[in-house]
Design an enzyme around this catalytic site. Structure first.
Site, PDB file in Angstrom:
ATOM      1  N   TYR A 161       0.844  -1.206   0.000  1.00 14.18           N
ATOM      2  CA  TYR A 161       0.000   0.000   0.000  1.00 14.18           C
ATOM      3  C   TYR A 161       0.877   1.254   0.000  1.00 14.18           C
ATOM      4  CZ  TYR A 161      -3.749   3.182   1.544  1.00 14.18           C
ATOM      5  OH  TYR A 161      -4.661   4.217   1.654  1.00 14.18           O
ATOM      6  N   ARG A 227      -3.615   8.468  16.243  1.00 13.82           N
ATOM      7  CA  ARG A 227      -4.116   8.797  14.905  1.00 13.82           C
ATOM      8  C   ARG A 227      -4.934  10.083  15.047  1.00 13.82           C
ATOM      9  NH1 ARG A 227      -1.127   5.119  14.166  1.00 13.82           N
ATOM     10  NH2 ARG A 227      -1.352   3.309  12.796  1.00 13.82           N
ATOM     11  N   GLN A 292       2.664   7.157  15.618  1.00 12.02           N
ATOM     12  CA  GLN A 292       1.971   8.442  15.782  1.00 12.02           C
ATOM     13  C   GLN A 292       1.640   9.019  14.403  1.00 12.02           C
ATOM     14  OE1 GLN A 292       4.809  11.053  17.694  1.00 12.02           O
ATOM     15  NE2 GLN A 292       6.364  10.735  16.131  1.00 12.02           N
ATOM     16  N   ARG A 293       0.570   9.788  14.352  1.00  8.86           N
ATOM     17  CA  ARG A 293       0.215  10.400  13.071  1.00  8.86           C
ATOM     18  C   ARG A 293      -0.669  11.611  13.318  1.00  8.86           C
ATOM     19  NH1 ARG A 293      -2.492   6.407   9.434  1.00  8.86           N
ATOM     20  NH2 ARG A 293      -0.444   5.625   8.930  1.00  8.86           N
TER      21      ARG A 293
END
Ligand code: NAD
Ligand code: UDP
Ligand code: UDP
Length: 341
Positions: A161, A227, A292-293
């Protein structure tokens, strides 16, 4: 592009009617919302989908609209048609589904991009690519700005992906430089809302379906990973603003909601909003799961005037209402509960 029909007795008239917009992946979660919005704004929509993760149910309400057309087609094969704009969304987005047939996932991103760019080049029309925050991998920079090149494992289970989407971005920028194709690349961060499949496998739909059906909530790892969740209406607004932007606005532009949550916080919020006391069970953290995002959305704010409006609590409420109605709809509800068990 449609020629205006000639009526008997009317003067000779040649012209075009509505703008014709191609949405690949149009029967999917985000694609179906985009099709709906485009129709509401007066476009003709050609929805192309192979139903790999998309569902007819998502577009059922649109089928009676004479401006809506559906084509079952796999974007890894060429497509010859006439349209004025292209949104390229075809690609499974949930880790469970894109890892099920990883070779097909890479083909969808890469060959799909080549074919849709070939179409855009021949027709000389703008094309938007639904890229992803996954191009940043497990990011060493926080929050993520578009200038960050990412930290991606090229041979892991998420690579089909992540690297597929990165290669698609490369193709978009090379078609732009080499063939002057009008490109729009957006990097979408975790988006949620109605029309997610109950078996989608992503965290928001999993937690909601589990809480509604009395099953334990499956928290992967210790739940401290973060997120930032964007409600689908905000995201679609961003996609349309990007498509409408000046031709020099190629992106990449981050689209996401910068409010950041741990997965543990998300689990607690879902339980509270559903009013359910189901337990939380821990499951192993999948390989390469980003720690983390959080998007830096300064570019989207400045160039598109875009900022997300729907807070997580509100968006979760709407999404819970959607799943609640879906799961209580007998006999389909029983079928969905069986699927998610
Ligand atoms: P989704 O899985 O619900 O939708 C994807 C759609 O593409 C489905 O309808 C599926 O059947 C279709 N599709 C898959 N392979 C195809 C092929 N070869 N030919 C034709 N159609 C095909 O996922 P989504 O969340 O709606 O994501 C839409 C797009 O946005 C994807 O490109 C995804 O990578 C991107 N994106 C989504 C998110 C998110 O959080 N939802 C985040 C980042 C990027
Ligand atoms: N293509 C398509 N529809 C079109 C034009 C092209 O599907 O209307 C596909 C075709 O499969 C082609 C690819 O897009 O291989 C790339 O097109 P391009 O013109 O860049 O390359 P070429 O045809 O020269 O290989
Ligand atoms: N996750 C979880 N329980 C689930 C599904 C996912 O704890 O049932 C976690 C997953 O490990 C990841 C985060 O939730 O840290 C988001 O996962 P998702 O599959 O929604 O998207 P990703 O951002 O990882 O592509």
């Amino acid at each position: 592009m449609n020629f205006v029909e000639q009526r008997p007795g009317e003067p000779q008239q040649v012209g075009y009617t509505k703008e014709r917009v191609l949405v690949t992946g149009g029967a999917g979660f985000i694609g179906s919302h985009l099709c709906e919005r485009l129709l509401a704004e007066g476009a003709e929509v050609l929805c192309v989908d192979n139903y790999y993760t998309g569902r007819r149910d998502n577009i059922r309400a649109l089928l009676d609209d004479p401006s809506f057309e559906v084509l079952r087609h796999d974007v890894t094969f060429p497509l010859y048609t006439e349209v004025d704009r292209i949104y390229n969304l075809a690609c499974p987005a949930s880790p469970v589904h894109y890892q099920f047939d990883p070779v097909q996932t890479t083909k969808t991103s890469v060959l799909g991009a080549v074919n849709m760019l070939g179409l855009a080049k021949r027709l000389k029309v703008p094309i938007l690519q639904a890229s992803t925050s996954e191009v940043y991998g497990d990011p060493a920079v926080h929050p993520q700005q578009e200038g960050y090149w990412g930290n991606v494992n090229p041979i892991g289970i998420r690579s089909c992906y992540d690297e597929g989407k990165r290669c698609a971005e490369t193709l978009f920028f090379d078609y732009h430089r080499q063939h002057r194709v009008d490109i729009k690349v957006v990097r979408i961060f975790n988006t949620y809302g109605p029309h997610m499949h109950p078996e989608d496998g992503r965290v928001v739909s999993n937690f909601i379906v589990q809480a509604l059906t009395g099953q334990p909530i499956t928290l992967y790892g210790d739940g401290t990973q973060t997120r930032s969740f964007c409600y689908v209406d905000d995201l679609v607004d961003g996609l349309m603003r990007m498509m409408g932007s000046a031709s020099q606005t190629t992106g990449p532009v981050n689209l996401g909601n910068p409010d950041e949550f741990t997965m543990r916080e998300l689990a607690d919020m879902v339980r509270e909003l559903v009013g359910s006391a189901v337990p939380i069970v821990h499951r192993p953290l999948p390989a390469d799961d980003p720690r983390q995002r959080k998007p830096d959305i300064a570019t989207a704010r400045e160039t598109l005037g875009w900022t997300p409006k729907v807070k997580l609590r509100e968006g979760l409420g709407r999404t819970i209402a959607y799943f609640d109605a879906l799961l209580s709809d007998a006999p389909r509800g029983a079928e969905m509960v069986a699927l998610s068990a």
